[in-house]
Write a protein that holds these residues in place. Structure first.
Motif, PDB file in Angstrom:
ATOM      1  N   GLN A  29     -31.406  59.309  43.200  1.00 18.84           N
ATOM      2  CA  GLN A  29     -29.997  58.651  43.438  1.00 18.84           C
ATOM      3  C   GLN A  29     -29.136  60.014  43.350  1.00 18.84           C
ATOM      4  O   GLN A  29     -28.148  60.069  44.290  1.00 18.84           O
ATOM      5  N   ALA A  44     -29.583  61.972  46.606  1.00 19.39           N
ATOM      6  CA  ALA A  44     -29.068  61.370  47.835  1.00 19.39           C
ATOM      7  C   ALA A  44     -27.281  61.420  47.642  1.00 19.39           C
ATOM      8  O   ALA A  44     -26.930  61.908  48.756  1.00 19.39           O
ATOM      9  N   ARG A  45     -26.992  61.327  46.690  1.00 25.90           N
ATOM     10  CA  ARG A  45     -25.598  61.372  46.376  1.00 25.90           C
ATOM     11  C   ARG A  45     -24.779  62.830  46.871  1.00 25.90           C
ATOM     12  O   ARG A  45     -23.839  62.936  47.383  1.00 25.90           O
ATOM     13  N   HIS A  94     -23.594  56.739  56.060  1.00 24.45           N
ATOM     14  CA  HIS A  94     -24.084  56.186  54.548  1.00 24.45           C
ATOM     15  C   HIS A  94     -25.198  55.361  54.649  1.00 24.45           C
ATOM     16  O   HIS A  94     -25.731  55.112  53.720  1.00 24.45           O
ATOM     17  N   ILE A 127     -34.800  57.415  49.762  1.00 25.44           N
ATOM     18  CA  ILE A 127     -33.569  56.733  49.316  1.00 25.44           C
ATOM     19  C   ILE A 127     -32.595  56.239  50.367  1.00 25.44           C
ATOM     20  O   ILE A 127     -32.434  57.119  51.267  1.00 25.44           O
ATOM     21  N   GLN A 128     -32.343  55.102  50.253  1.00 22.65           N
ATOM     22  CA  GLN A 128     -31.236  54.469  50.992  1.00 22.65           C
ATOM     23  C   GLN A 128     -30.151  54.348  50.243  1.00 22.65           C
ATOM     24  O   GLN A 128     -29.943  53.291  49.481  1.00 22.65           O
ATOM     25  N   PRO A 129     -29.095  55.197  50.152  1.00 20.89           N
ATOM     26  CA  PRO A 129     -27.768  55.166  49.550  1.00 20.89           C
ATOM     27  C   PRO A 129     -26.890  53.986  49.453  1.00 20.89           C
ATOM     28  O   PRO A 129     -26.400  53.744  48.629  1.00 20.89           O
ATOM     29  N   ASP A 130     -27.175  53.405  50.826  1.00 15.90           N
ATOM     30  CA  ASP A 130     -26.045  52.320  51.032  1.00 15.90           C
ATOM     31  C   ASP A 130     -26.644  50.974  50.277  1.00 15.90           C
ATOM     32  O   ASP A 130     -25.904  50.172  49.904  1.00 15.90           O
ATOM     33  N   ASN A 161     -29.130  51.221  47.822  1.00 16.27           N
ATOM     34  CA  ASN A 161     -29.946  51.846  46.518  1.00 16.27           C
ATOM     35  C   ASN A 161     -31.404  51.576  46.357  1.00 16.27           C
ATOM     36  O   ASN A 161     -32.043  51.622  45.314  1.00 16.27           O
TER      37      ASN A 161
END
Length: 232
Positions: free
Chosen positions: A93, A96-97, A108, A123-126, A128
């Motif tokens: 996380q 990705a951020r 995003h 990771i899929q930030p949108d 989580n």
């Protein structure tokens, strides 16, 4: 410092610690000594910058080591900084951020891929959503080295079959509609430097680069056939 809502680096320095290990085994005394030397230098830099707060963050190499508590105790004798060993999800996380903050034009809903030394994260930030693999560049090198065939023409098939055994465990169904992939970590940035023909690595020069699937496939096949000396 935070200035007008933006992070502004006071000082920036990078050094490869190279905590070589085999999963589940101990980090060697030589590697620990190297880490102590580097941390001591960075601790001095933090104090000289008059920072109000400091934090040391450790990732997969330390997380998977059997002697991680010994290493942390050793580091605590030379620095007052809090040492935090991240979980695989936390590591993903934060990575990705940081990647999306550094590339403001990237949507995003991009998929972020972090190929590290001891692990790889998707990771899929949108949403989580997070998937982790117990495979990284340093881990693969140590794990697969003994079985590597001498014949260069057989190496690419050997490495591909090794990787497939691990990747088959990854559920990729949620990744299929992602239009952009953002890559970070030493492996991907090194490939970007090769693509640009850099003689000396320049982090600003590779930041924001684009690598095509065709180029990656062709370069992987080429590297797998080359002897170590030629690759270096």
């Amino acid at each position: 410092e935070v200035r007008h809502g933006h992070l502004v680096p006071i000082c920036e320095e990078r050094q490869t610690v190279d905590l070589a290990y085999d999963r589940g085994r101990a980090i060697s005394p030589k590697a620990i000594a190297r880490a102590v030397k580097i941390v001591r230098r960075f601790d001095r830099m933090v104090r000289e910058s008059n920072s109000e707060k400091g934090l040391m963050v450790a990732t997969a190499a330390l997380r998977h080591a059997s002697n991680r508590f010994t290493v942390v105790r050793e580091l605590r004798t030379i620095t007052p900084l809090l040492i935090r060993v991240l979980t695989d999800r936390q590591e993903a996380q934060f990575a990705a951020r940081g990647a999306l903050l550094g590339l403001p034009r990237i949507p995003h809903d991009a998929l972020v891929v972090d190929i590290g030394g001891g692990s790889s994260e998707f990771i899929q930030p949108d949403t989580n959503a997070f998937r982790g693999l117990t495979i990284g560049a340093a881990w693969a090198t140590s794990k697969w080295k003994d079985g590597c065939p001498r014949d260069p023409d057989k190496r690419d098939l050997y490495f591909l079959s090794c990787a497939e055994k691990v990747i088959l465990d990854l559920d990729t169904r949620s990744f299929t509609n992602r239009q952009r992939v953002v890559g970070l970590g030493g492996t991907i940035t090194t490939l970007a430097a090769i693509e640009k023909g850099m003689k000396k690595f320049d982090v600003e020069g590779v930041h924001g680069s684009t690598l095509t699937c065709d180029w990656i496939t062709a370069t992987a096949a080429q590297l797998s056939r080359m002897p170590d000396k030629s690759i270096r």
